[in-house]
Design a protein around this motif. Structure first.
Motif, mmCIF file in Angstrom:
data_model
loop_
_atom_site.group_PDB
_atom_site.id
_atom_site.type_symbol
_atom_site.label_atom_id
_atom_site.label_comp_id
_atom_site.label_asym_id
_atom_site.label_seq_id
_atom_site.Cartn_x
_atom_site.Cartn_y
_atom_site.Cartn_z
ATOM 1 N N LYS A 7 17.398 -8.819 -6.888
ATOM 2 C CA LYS A 7 16.258 -7.930 -7.074
ATOM 3 C C LYS A 7 15.050 -8.717 -7.582
ATOM 4 N N GLU A 8 15.291 -9.622 -8.534
ATOM 5 C CA GLU A 8 14.198 -10.413 -9.113
ATOM 6 C C GLU A 8 13.542 -11.285 -8.041
ATOM 7 N N GLN A 9 14.386 -11.905 -7.203
ATOM 8 C CA GLN A 9 13.877 -12.778 -6.140
ATOM 9 C C GLN A 9 12.958 -12.022 -5.193
ATOM 10 N N VAL A 10 13.425 -10.853 -4.722
ATOM 11 C CA VAL A 10 12.682 -10.112 -3.703
ATOM 12 C C VAL A 10 11.377 -9.546 -4.271
ATOM 13 N N ILE A 11 11.418 -8.988 -5.468
ATOM 14 C CA ILE A 11 10.205 -8.412 -6.048
ATOM 15 C C ILE A 11 9.166 -9.495 -6.334
ATOM 16 N N GLU A 12 9.618 -10.655 -6.829
ATOM 17 C CA GLU A 12 8.694 -11.767 -7.080
ATOM 18 C C GLU A 12 8.030 -12.223 -5.778
ATOM 19 N N ILE A 13 8.838 -12.373 -4.728
ATOM 20 C CA ILE A 13 8.296 -12.807 -3.434
ATOM 21 C C ILE A 13 7.379 -11.732 -2.855
ATOM 22 N N ALA A 14 7.760 -10.461 -2.991
ATOM 23 C CA ALA A 14 6.956 -9.363 -2.453
ATOM 24 C C ALA A 14 5.569 -9.336 -3.104
ATOM 25 N N LYS A 15 5.518 -9.530 -4.401
ATOM 26 C CA LYS A 15 4.235 -9.537 -5.103
ATOM 27 C C LYS A 15 3.374 -10.729 -4.664
ATOM 28 N N ALA A 16 4.013 -11.889 -4.502
ATOM 29 C CA ALA A 16 3.279 -13.079 -4.061
ATOM 30 C C ALA A 16 2.776 -12.906 -2.627
ATOM 31 N N ALA A 17 3.618 -12.317 -1.767
ATOM 32 C CA ALA A 17 3.232 -12.102 -0.375
ATOM 33 C C ALA A 17 2.048 -11.139 -0.284
ATOM 34 N N LYS A 18 2.091 -10.069 -1.073
ATOM 35 C CA LYS A 18 0.990 -9.104 -1.069
ATOM 36 C C LYS A 18 -0.297 -9.745 -1.571
ATOM 37 N N ALA A 19 -0.186 -10.542 -2.618
ATOM 38 C CA ALA A 19 -1.371 -11.218 -3.174
ATOM 39 C C ALA A 19 -1.980 -12.188 -2.165
ATOM 40 N N ALA A 20 -1.137 -12.731 -1.286
ATOM 41 C CA ALA A 20 -1.617 -13.686 -0.280
ATOM 42 C C ALA A 20 -2.147 -13.000 0.975
ATOM 43 N N GLY A 21 -2.021 -11.666 1.041
ATOM 44 C CA GLY A 21 -2.585 -10.925 2.172
ATOM 45 C C GLY A 21 -1.602 -10.239 3.087
ATOM 46 N N ALA A 22 -0.314 -10.367 2.822
ATOM 47 C CA ALA A 22 0.687 -9.693 3.666
ATOM 48 C C ALA A 22 0.614 -8.189 3.452
ATOM 49 N N ASN A 23 0.871 -7.425 4.512
ATOM 50 C CA ASN A 23 0.877 -5.965 4.371
ATOM 51 C C ASN A 23 2.203 -5.322 4.762
ATOM 52 N N LEU A 24 3.226 -6.139 5.083
ATOM 53 C CA LEU A 24 4.584 -5.645 5.276
ATOM 54 C C LEU A 24 5.558 -6.652 4.678
ATOM 55 N N LEU A 62 19.500 -3.525 0.939
ATOM 56 C CA LEU A 62 18.508 -2.517 1.345
ATOM 57 C C LEU A 62 17.937 -1.804 0.128
ATOM 58 N N ASP A 63 18.787 -1.499 -0.850
ATOM 59 C CA ASP A 63 18.312 -0.836 -2.065
ATOM 60 C C ASP A 63 17.337 -1.734 -2.831
ATOM 61 N N ILE A 64 17.586 -3.040 -2.803
ATOM 62 C CA ILE A 64 16.675 -3.985 -3.455
ATOM 63 C C ILE A 64 15.328 -3.991 -2.740
ATOM 64 N N LEU A 65 15.342 -3.939 -1.412
ATOM 65 C CA LEU A 65 14.093 -3.876 -0.647
ATOM 66 C C LEU A 65 13.318 -2.599 -0.976
ATOM 67 N N VAL A 66 14.042 -1.497 -1.133
ATOM 68 C CA VAL A 66 13.396 -0.228 -1.510
ATOM 69 C C VAL A 66 12.730 -0.370 -2.873
ATOM 70 N N ALA A 67 13.401 -1.036 -3.796
ATOM 71 C CA ALA A 67 12.823 -1.260 -5.135
ATOM 72 C C ALA A 67 11.565 -2.119 -5.049
ATOM 73 N N ALA A 68 11.578 -3.115 -4.157
ATOM 74 C CA ALA A 68 10.399 -3.974 -3.973
ATOM 75 C C ALA A 68 9.245 -3.184 -3.364
ATOM 76 N N LYS A 69 9.581 -2.256 -2.473
ATOM 77 C CA LYS A 69 8.544 -1.386 -1.895
ATOM 78 C C LYS A 69 7.913 -0.507 -2.972
ATOM 79 N N GLU A 70 8.747 0.025 -3.851
ATOM 80 C CA GLU A 70 8.242 0.867 -4.935
ATOM 81 C C GLU A 70 7.346 0.059 -5.877
#
Length: 239
Positions: free
Chosen positions: A107-124, A147-155
């Motif tokens: 969960k930590e890995q995916v949320i950290e990467i998701a935040k970095a990806a969004k900050a860099a301009g990703a939208n999915l 999949l549940d971890i991905l849902v948490a990253a989306k939230e």
């Protein structure tokens, strides 16, 4: 075969022609653009006499489509396809950037990467919960927990989720949790899976080109999904 209607054609004209074609046992796909309406005929077009259609006052012309794919054919819908993925538009000049980890590992890995990806301009956000591997001993993914971890990253970030479906057994779970369902290169010609995805949902499908697959084989795989009822297919070339 496609029927191009005149600009002044009315709704009742479309309905009348559509009924005539369907009475001959064919399906009709109607595409309404800004300036013109096109009707695509799917089925045994030898049952239709083009000249009998061309004399209709609402018809501009009748054209034959030589390619085996119909619904995925640009001739059937000349307007750009714009597909909405959880509020992010893809196609028609809209640029989508999909980023994320190859596989979901924590969960930590995916949320950290998701935040970095969004900050860099990703939208999915892309992440593999189920992973096809060449070796049977390699990490195969976390499955439903992933999949549940991905849902948490989306939230946490608001980024819609993209993940690969490998087996129809998990289709209902993907429909519930994933915004863009990926069909990977290895499953591009898994026709049973393509048909089930087409029948079960209208949720957008990301279809990757298979290993050594020709362009026509790739488009025919998209046709399987569309012919089963889901028109929202996005083609993804494989590196």
């Amino acid at each position: 075969m496609i029927i191009v209607l005149k600009q002044e054609a009315k709704t009742e004209d479309v309905t009348r022609i559509e009924k005539t074609i369907e009475e001959k046992g064919l399906q009709v796909h109607v595409s309404k653009g800004e300036n013109q309406t096109i009707m695509g005929l799917i089925g045994d077009t030898t049952k239709v006499d083009p000249e009998s259609i061309e004399v209709d006052p609402a018809v501009e012309k009748v054209m034959h489509v030589s390619e085996p794919y119909k619904l995925a054919n640009r001739a059937f819908h000349p307007e750009d396809s714009v597909i909405d993925v959880g509020g992010v538009k893809i196609g028609g000049g809209h640029l989508a950037v999909i980023a994320g980890p190859c596989s979901v590992e924590s969960k930590e890995q995916v949320i950290e990467i998701a935040k970095a990806a969004k900050a860099a301009g990703a939208n999915l956000l892309r992440g593999g919960a189920f992973k096809p591997r060449t070796s049977p001993y390699a990490f195969q993914g976390m499955g439903s927990e992933g999949l549940d971890i991905l849902v948490a990253a989306k939230e946490a970030t608001g980024l819609p989720i993209v993940s690969e479906l490998m087996d129809a057994e998990y289709l209902d779970e993907f429909i519930e949790k994933v915004d863009l369902i990926q069909i990977g290169a290895r499953n591009m010609q898994n026709f049973d899976l393509l048909k089930k995805v087409g029948k079960a949902t209208k949720k957008p499908i990301l279809l990757k080109r298979g290993l050594s697959a020709t362009f026509q084989e790739w488009i025919m795989s998209a046709e399987y999904i569309m012919a089963s009822g889901n028109p929202n297919v996005i083609l993804c070339e494989r590196g």
